[in-house]
Design a protein around this motif. Structure first.
Motif, PDB file in Angstrom:
ATOM      1  N   ALA A 202       0.833  -1.210   0.000  1.00 47.85           N
ATOM      2  CA  ALA A 202       0.000   0.000   0.000  1.00 47.85           C
ATOM      3  C   ALA A 202       0.869   1.261   0.000  1.00 47.85           C
ATOM      4  N   SER A 203       1.756   1.334  -0.999  1.00 49.37           N
ATOM      5  CA  SER A 203       2.668   2.483  -1.153  1.00 49.37           C
ATOM      6  C   SER A 203       3.551   2.686   0.074  1.00 49.37           C
ATOM      7  N   GLY A 204       3.843   1.614   0.769  1.00 49.96           N
ATOM      8  CA  GLY A 204       4.733   1.667   1.914  1.00 49.96           C
ATOM      9  C   GLY A 204       4.048   1.712   3.262  1.00 49.96           C
ATOM     10  N   LYS A 209       6.651   1.795   8.555  1.00 45.74           N
ATOM     11  CA  LYS A 209       7.715   2.766   8.811  1.00 45.74           C
ATOM     12  C   LYS A 209       7.218   4.207   8.884  1.00 45.74           C
ATOM     13  N   PHE A 210       5.973   4.456   8.515  1.00 40.98           N
ATOM     14  CA  PHE A 210       5.484   5.820   8.435  1.00 40.98           C
ATOM     15  C   PHE A 210       4.797   6.241   9.732  1.00 40.98           C
ATOM     16  N   GLU A 235      -4.211   4.207  -6.559  1.00 42.43           N
ATOM     17  CA  GLU A 235      -2.813   3.853  -6.803  1.00 42.43           C
ATOM     18  C   GLU A 235      -1.876   4.389  -5.725  1.00 42.43           C
ATOM     19  N   THR A 236      -2.375   5.215  -4.838  1.00 43.00           N
ATOM     20  CA  THR A 236      -1.553   5.786  -3.776  1.00 43.00           C
ATOM     21  C   THR A 236      -2.164   5.429  -2.428  1.00 43.00           C
ATOM     22  N   ALA A 266       6.489  -5.775   7.078  1.00 39.39           N
ATOM     23  CA  ALA A 266       6.429  -5.844   5.619  1.00 39.39           C
ATOM     24  C   ALA A 266       6.504  -7.288   5.139  1.00 39.39           C
ATOM     25  N   SER A 267       7.368  -8.075   5.747  1.00 38.64           N
ATOM     26  CA  SER A 267       7.519  -9.465   5.359  1.00 38.64           C
ATOM     27  C   SER A 267       6.227 -10.251   5.588  1.00 38.64           C
ATOM     28  N   LEU A 268       5.556  -9.991   6.698  1.00 42.32           N
ATOM     29  CA  LEU A 268       4.281 -10.657   6.979  1.00 42.32           C
ATOM     30  C   LEU A 268       3.210 -10.229   5.987  1.00 42.32           C
TER      31      LEU A 268
END
Length: 328
Positions: A202-204, A209-210, A235-236, A266-268
């Protein structure tokens, strides 16, 4: 790195792929040496599916891939056609699509493109149907080996699935966009169409990390398109308002049992996608070689248990779905 069959192509590709949008500088400036290091890391990690497009940096992403000299054995490079200003939104023609794809082949340094995907072309163009026969013509001419479609919505995906020549579908699918699990994946499998997943994080957002204070470069679509000002809002951040997305990630952390800053999140999130057998490959962008290696490691994770899958489905229906803007 485990591999899976890519639909009607019959080709086995790495189940974690490399998204190459960032190589065009569309997530902020990216120096040549950093771009090369990302591609080197992908090759070293066994990632054999790289996804790009003619409009990523106005051809820069394709050119960087074409210039890269250490491509891994068995590499499949997929590009896209249909969002260049010469075609989009209403200038589509066989000659125009041919010229665009020929330019992509030149930048990539090949005679025949491995996989050419229609790039989120307008639904009216898909419904009219000529563009599908043009792709068959270009395949017969030897410009492309296989063709597919990258789409915005499940309705568009189902329309494309009516085409017998369609080899692949690229869709938005992640923990924050789960509808395809019930509405699309089985039908794609029945038609031997490979599913390529984009926006897996989902765009990071799903990297964890955000924070609400995170800021993005002015040239980054996560800055200028967060509300759909430039192209589809979906898309964002998967269409979710950024602040709400950060809030939802905190709830997701508790479900997954990960702490803030834990790269395991992220890996999960990638493993959740790979647990759907209809998925052929997941294209993940990366801004550093370390991210490439971390993403690739998701291929080796064990499947999530059924209880966690059920909990994540309930989380999506109860807390996430109502916040998605745009068509799903």
């Amino acid at each position: 790195m485990h591999k899976r069959k890519l639909g009607k192509t019959g080709i086995n590709v790495s189940e974690i792929g490399l998204g190459c949008w960032q190589l065009g500088g569309d997530f902020g400036p990216l120096a040549d040496d950093r771009a090369g290091a990302i591609l080197e890391a992908a090759a070293a990690s066994g990632i054999t599916f790289w996804d790009t497009a003619d409009v990523y940096g106005g051809g820069m992403s394709e050119q960087r891939i074409g210039d890269f000299t250490h491509k891994p054995d068995g590499l499949i490079v997929a590009t896209k056609v249909g969002r260049d200003a010469s075609l989009y939104p209403d200038g589509y023609s066989l000659d125009g699509v041919r010229a665009s794809l020929a330019a992509s082949a030149q930048r990539l340094g090949v005679k025949t493109l491995d996989l050419a995907q229609l790039h989120c072309v307008p639904p009216a163009v898909l419904q009219q149907g000529d563009i599908f026969s043009w792709m068959e013509t270009l395949k017969a001419e030897g410009l492309i080996h296989h063709w597919g479609a990258s789409v915005e919505t499940i309705d568009e995906a189902n329309l494309c699935l009516q085409q017998p020549g369609l080899a692949t579908l690229q869709i938005i699918f992640n923990i924050f966009r789960q509808d395809a699990a019930e509405a699309l994946l089985n039908r794609a499998a029945e038609n031997n169409v490979g599913i390529i997943v984009r926006l897996p994080l989902a765009s990071g957002l799903l990297s964890g990390k955000f924070s609400a204070d995170t800021r993005f470069d002015s040239s980054d679509h996560r800055n200028y398109n967060r509300d759909g000002a430039a192209f589809s809002v979906g898309e964002t951040f998967g269409g979710i308002p950024f602040a709400k997305g950060v809030e939802l990630v905190e709830n997701l952390r508790r479900i997954l049992g990960v702490q803030q800053g834990d790269s395991d999140m992220a890996s999960l999130a990638l493993r959740w996608i790979l647990d759907h057998p209809a998925v052929s490959t997941v294209i993940v962008g990366a801004s550093s070689p370390q991210q490439v290696a971390g993403n690739a490691a998701a291929s080796e994770r064990p499947a999530l248990d059924s209880a966690l899958h059920k909990q994540l489905a309930e989380f999506y229906r109860g807390e996430v779905r109502s916040h998605i803007r745009g068509d799903i």
